[in-house]
Design a protein around this motif. Structure first.
Motif, PDB file in Angstrom:
ATOM      1  N   GLY A   1      42.562  50.728 -52.587  1.00  0.00           N
ATOM      2  CA  GLY A   1      42.210  51.201 -53.708  1.00  0.00           C
ATOM      3  C   GLY A   1      41.914  50.305 -54.821  1.00  0.00           C
ATOM      4  O   GLY A   1      41.938  50.757 -56.001  1.00  0.00           O
ATOM      5  N   VAL A   2      41.655  48.971 -54.622  1.00  0.00           N
ATOM      6  CA  VAL A   2      41.156  48.257 -55.871  1.00  0.00           C
ATOM      7  C   VAL A   2      39.847  48.453 -55.940  1.00  0.00           C
ATOM      8  O   VAL A   2      38.963  48.415 -55.059  1.00  0.00           O
ATOM      9  CB  VAL A   2      41.513  46.599 -55.423  1.00  0.00           C
ATOM     10  CG1 VAL A   2      40.744  45.680 -56.275  1.00  0.00           C
ATOM     11  CG2 VAL A   2      42.740  46.408 -55.130  1.00  0.00           C
ATOM     12  N   ASN A   3      39.401  48.561 -57.296  1.00  0.00           N
ATOM     13  CA  ASN A   3      37.893  48.850 -57.473  1.00  0.00           C
ATOM     14  C   ASN A   3      37.477  48.158 -58.668  1.00  0.00           C
ATOM     15  O   ASN A   3      36.401  48.354 -59.344  1.00  0.00           O
ATOM     16  CB  ASN A   3      37.560  50.449 -57.803  1.00  0.00           C
ATOM     17  CG  ASN A   3      38.420  51.115 -58.629  1.00  0.00           C
ATOM     18  OD1 ASN A   3      38.898  50.507 -59.428  1.00  0.00           O
ATOM     19  ND2 ASN A   3      38.590  52.393 -58.290  1.00  0.00           N
ATOM     20  N   GLY A   4      38.385  47.366 -59.323  1.00  0.00           N
ATOM     21  CA  GLY A   4      38.011  46.407 -60.443  1.00  0.00           C
ATOM     22  C   GLY A   4      39.154  45.468 -60.493  1.00  0.00           C
ATOM     23  O   GLY A   4      40.206  45.341 -59.781  1.00  0.00           O
ATOM     24  N   THR A   5      39.022  44.571 -61.509  1.00  0.00           N
ATOM     25  CA  THR A   5      39.955  43.297 -61.829  1.00  0.00           C
ATOM     26  C   THR A   5      40.287  43.283 -63.166  1.00  0.00           C
ATOM     27  O   THR A   5      39.615  43.614 -63.994  1.00  0.00           O
ATOM     28  CB  THR A   5      39.430  42.139 -61.170  1.00  0.00           C
ATOM     29  OG1 THR A   5      38.180  41.859 -62.066  1.00  0.00           O
ATOM     30  CG2 THR A   5      39.103  42.204 -59.607  1.00  0.00           C
TER      31      THR A   5
END
Length: 264
Positions: free
Chosen positions: A233-237
């Protein structure tokens, strides 16, 4: 019997147009055994669902499991998290929430938390760690060199560490592994150079301060960490994973993160 639910985005178009174009191109070639709905639409046949999603959309389903929504399964794929009907006839992009007992709960979080923690174990020796002297908490953070809030967070590392918070960094090049021409992206190459450095912690600090990066090539975990991030579910930092597997997207100031960790 079941709690009231809302679906964040139903039957929406994928953000990856190639998937749909491939699906249309191959529709005529779907084998009869996959084209037919499951004999019992109330029962989840994991293997059948995985095969149908792969055939229809080209997605590799890493894990499929039932949810609290009748007839809807959670899919963890190589390109993120989705939902589908048990028979694979409907595909859902978005989030599903339970509204029972006056609380709003993301029904995928429990499953994702477990998957995150299991996956993190495989990268324990490949993270760049900034350890607190008097360690009270450990967070695992997906980061990128070009991310402004990642840089701001890193500038405050001494404060985080002073509060007993150890940081373990994983690589997540926001530009992806390859660019539009099919070549390795600059973001990937920069993070690979950091991970390949003799002192990767020092190299990352220099890179985030804008001091430049010495070009290095080695067998690095950058691509594997990026792919793992997409799955969970990572789509940004930055994306912060707590010790219980819960993920907090975005920048958290030291005092705020400490308070969050105390109450998690």
């Amino acid at each position: 019997m079941f709690k009231k639910l809302i679906i964040g985005a139903v039957f929406s178009a994928l953000s990856l147009p190639l998937l749909l174009s491939n699906a249309h191109a191959e529709q005529a070639n779907v084998p009869v055994t996959l084209a037919k709905p499951a004999s019992d639409p109330t029962a989840l046949d994991v293997d059948l669902l995985k095969a149908k999603i792969n055939r229809s959309l080209g997605l590799k389903v890493v894990k499929a499991e039932a949810t609290a929504v009748p007839g809807i399964a959670l899919l963890i794929t190589d390109q993120g998290m989705f939902y589908a009907s048990y028979d694979g006839e409907f595909f859902i992009q978005g989030k599903v929430y339970s509204l029972g007992n006056a609380t709003v709960t993301d029904i995928a979080e429990k499953s994702l938390a477990k998957i995150r923690l299991e996956g993190l174990k495989t990268f324990e020796d490949d993270m760049i760690v900034y350890k607190a002297k008097d360690e009270k908490y450990v967070v695992s953070v997906f980061t990128d060199i070009t991310c402004g809030y990642c840089r701001k967070m890193h500038e405050q590392m001494a404060d985080y560490n002073a509060r007993g918070i150890t940081f373990r960094y994983l690589a997540y090049p926001r530009s992806g592994i390859k660019d539009r021409s099919g070549e390795l992206s600059q973001g990937f190459k920069d993070l690979r150079s950091v991970w390949c450095s003799d002192d990767s912690a020092q190299a990352l600090t220099k890179a985030k301060s804008g001091s430049g990066i010495a070009y290095r090539i080695c067998e690095s975990p950058v691509e594997a960490q990026f792919n793992f991030g997409r799955q969970i579910g990572v789509n940004g930092t930055p994306a912060i994973i707590l010790s219980n597997g819960m993920m907090i997207p975005g920048y958290q100031p030291p005092a705020q993160l400490e308070e969050l960790l105390k109450n998690s």
